[in-house]
Design an enzyme around this catalytic site. Structure first.
Site, short mmCIF file in Angstrom:
data_model
loop_
_atom_site.label_atom_id
_atom_site.label_comp_id
_atom_site.label_asym_id
_atom_site.label_seq_id
_atom_site.Cartn_x
_atom_site.Cartn_y
_atom_site.Cartn_z
N PRO A 96 36.37 47.17 30.56
CA PRO A 96 35.00 47.71 30.58
C PRO A 96 34.74 48.45 31.89
O PRO A 96 35.32 48.12 32.92
CB PRO A 96 34.14 46.46 30.49
N SER A 132 33.68 43.65 43.10
CA SER A 132 34.71 43.61 42.06
C SER A 132 34.11 43.13 40.74
O SER A 132 32.99 42.61 40.70
CB SER A 132 35.86 42.71 42.47
N LYS A 133 34.89 43.31 39.70
CA LYS A 133 34.44 42.91 38.37
C LYS A 133 34.16 41.41 38.33
O LYS A 133 33.33 40.95 37.57
CB LYS A 133 35.49 43.28 37.31
N ARG A 134 34.88 40.66 39.13
CA ARG A 134 34.71 39.20 39.10
C ARG A 134 33.48 38.72 39.86
O ARG A 134 32.99 37.63 39.63
CB ARG A 134 35.96 38.52 39.69
#
Ligand code: GLU
Length: 506
Positions: free
Chosen positions: A16, A264-266
């Site tokens: 995504p 970040s995505k996390r």
């Protein structure tokens, strides 16, 4: 600007798009629209190992939801298509061949193990192995600059594994231009000979990206800072092909809320805020990520917040519609340094955009929440409720908590407030108030207020003795908008019913 401006957003469909990706798309969109140009979407899916099947649709949906759809791209105005690099495979080989012919690229046959060997040996001597002019023509490396022409051709013909590498120049000072960072000088001696093409027939990102930008007539490359190290190679490639270079602008990083490190995505899950525009279902784990849309953000607020992560208008203004952003956006006002993301600021933007929306539009949104609860009310009634409570809301989802008492009478009462405000003499006072209210059905708030206050003054008791128990009866707690506005809206009849219930219950 004289020529037709064409920019592209060129994501790799590896998952995504996160908010950093949307910001890159947004800046491209704003720049294109400001110059009546074209915003192209190109899907860079040459790396099949990292390909994720639902990512492309996610990217398109995310752009559409954010209100920044592409003008040209997969399935839309395919003037320079196809726009998926995997569908352009045949195009690239010819360009790799052209570079080899012109002496700007060469075949290399070294295996991964051989390269590892070289790396290890260098490390033992305290050196770093770079595949470039330092080493490439020393016999140890297996490439077409070293091997005889026949030997190289034989290897290719018999299907040996090979790559095509760019022959980066020795001892040259490159002066590169970036519209945000200004002039950047690079010594070509530090560049390695990047792989452009592989024997499986696929180009690498670098070759495909340059060829496509050229063929798609891209005039400005606006992309993330992580691509800045590739700028020298990209400029060298343009020169090698003898093509006109686009202009480049590398956007600053979006940093974690603590200010250090790339967002970040996390981070979203770990720190409790959304980083994705839309919910994303991981096809492997089935996990669904949190998102701006599902968290109740307006796309306008999301885009406004993103626009200011790295760009500023040069004034104090913070609230912008997309149209205003198009008018104001200038690449030269994009900063070089990273922009710290603030989740609190993101909610602030939503609150501000919510306040500027019409009661009609908000009522429309709220109606669907009410319908889900099985509550349907007259539209005008909902509009009035919204007008009374919206200043306290950050999200439309807050409306219910702020206004449930407009739609259903309270079933219980906040205990602490009841203990404090509901006194022994209260039922008697409330019964008298009922008599006053009986005359006031269908009266406007101001009139009800005057009448009730007259009665309190005549009675010679403190306002609090009436107002607080009254609020408790109507709302169930000591909260909510102006009391007489509530009475006007729910009506005197309903008000009386609620007071009677409070008298019975408390
Ligand atoms: N495919 C690259 C990415 O995923 C595009 C970089 C560029 O815009 O040149 O970000």
């Amino acid at each position: 600007m004289s020529k037709d401006i064409r920019v592209r957003f060129a994501p790799s469909p590896t998952g995504p798009l996160h908010m950093g990706g949307v910001r890159t798309a947004l800046y491209n969109y704003l720049f294109a629209k400001r110059h009546q140009g074209t915003f192209v979407l190109r899907i860079e899916d040459t790396d099949q190992k990292r390909y994720v099947s639902n990512a492309e649709q996610y990217i398109i949906d995310a752009l559409n939801w954010s209100g920044i759809p592409y003008d040209e791209g997969p399935g839309k105005n395919e003037k320079y298509g196809p726009y998926r690099q995997s569908e352009r495979k045949e195009i690239y080989k010819k360009y790799a061949d052209e570079l080899i012919e012109k002496g700007h690229a060469y075949y290399a046959f070294d295996t991964a193990e051989q390269l590892d060997e070289h790396r290890k040996k260098h490390e033992e001597e305290g050196k770093t192995f770079i595949y470039n002019w330092h080493n490439r023509e020393k016999r140890k490396l297996l490439n077409s600059l070293v091997l005889s022409k026949e030997e190289a051709e034989k290897r290719i013909q018999q299907g040996d594994h090979y790559v095509v590498r760019f022959k980066s120049p020795e001892n040259k000072k490159l002066v590169l231009h970036d519209k945000i960072r200004g002039e950047i000088t690079i010594d070509t001696n530090i560049l390695d000979d990047k792989i452009l093409f592989k024997s499986d027939g696929m180009p690498t990102y670098h070759l495909a990206n340059i060829v496509d930008d050229h063929l798609m007539k891209i005039t400005h490359v606006i992309r993330g800072e992580e691509w800045l190290p590739s700028l020298a190679l990209h400029c060298l490639l343009y020169e090698a092909f003898d093509w006109e270079k686009p202009e480049f602008a590398h956007l600053p990083l979006i940093l974690k809320p603590v200010g250090k490190g790339k967002l970040s995505k996390r981070d979203g899950d770990q720190l409790g805020f959304p980083v994705f525009p839309l919910a994303y279902k991981n096809p492997e784990t089935g996990e669904v990520s949190r998102s701006y849309k599902e968290d109740g953000y307006f796309p306008e607020a999301f885009v406004n917040m993103l626009a200011l992560l790295g760009w500023n208008p040069g004034t104090e203004q913070e609230l912008f519609s997309l149209k205003e952003l198009v008018n104001e956006f200038r690449l030269k006002r994009v900063s070089k340094s990273g922009a710290k993301f603030s989740p609190e600021k993101a909610t602030w933007f939503n609150q501000q955009h919510l306040q500027s929306k019409s009661n009609e539009e908000l009522a429309e949104n709220f109606s669907s929440i009410l319908l889900e609860k099985g509550i349907s009310f007259d539209k005008n009634y909902i509009i009035k409720v919204v007008s009374l409570i919206k200043e306290r809301a950050v999200f439309v989802a807050d409306f219910w908590n702020l206004s449930s008492f407009f739609f259903q009478s309270p079933k219980n009462f906040d205990e602490k407030s009841a203990r404090k405000q509901w006194k022994e003499e209260t039922p008697e006072i409330m019964n008298e108030l009922i008599i006053v209210l009986k005359e006031l059905d269908n009266h406007p708030s101001e009139e009800i207020e005057i009448k009730v206050k007259e009665w309190i003054t005549q009675k010679g008791i403190g306002f609090g003795k009436v107002m607080q128990p009254l609020r408790l009866s109507l709302v169930g707690a000591l909260k909510g908008p102006h009391l007489f506005d509530i009475i006007e809206l729910i009506g005197a009849q309903e008000t009386i019913k609620r007071i009677e219930f409070a008298i019975k219950t408390l």
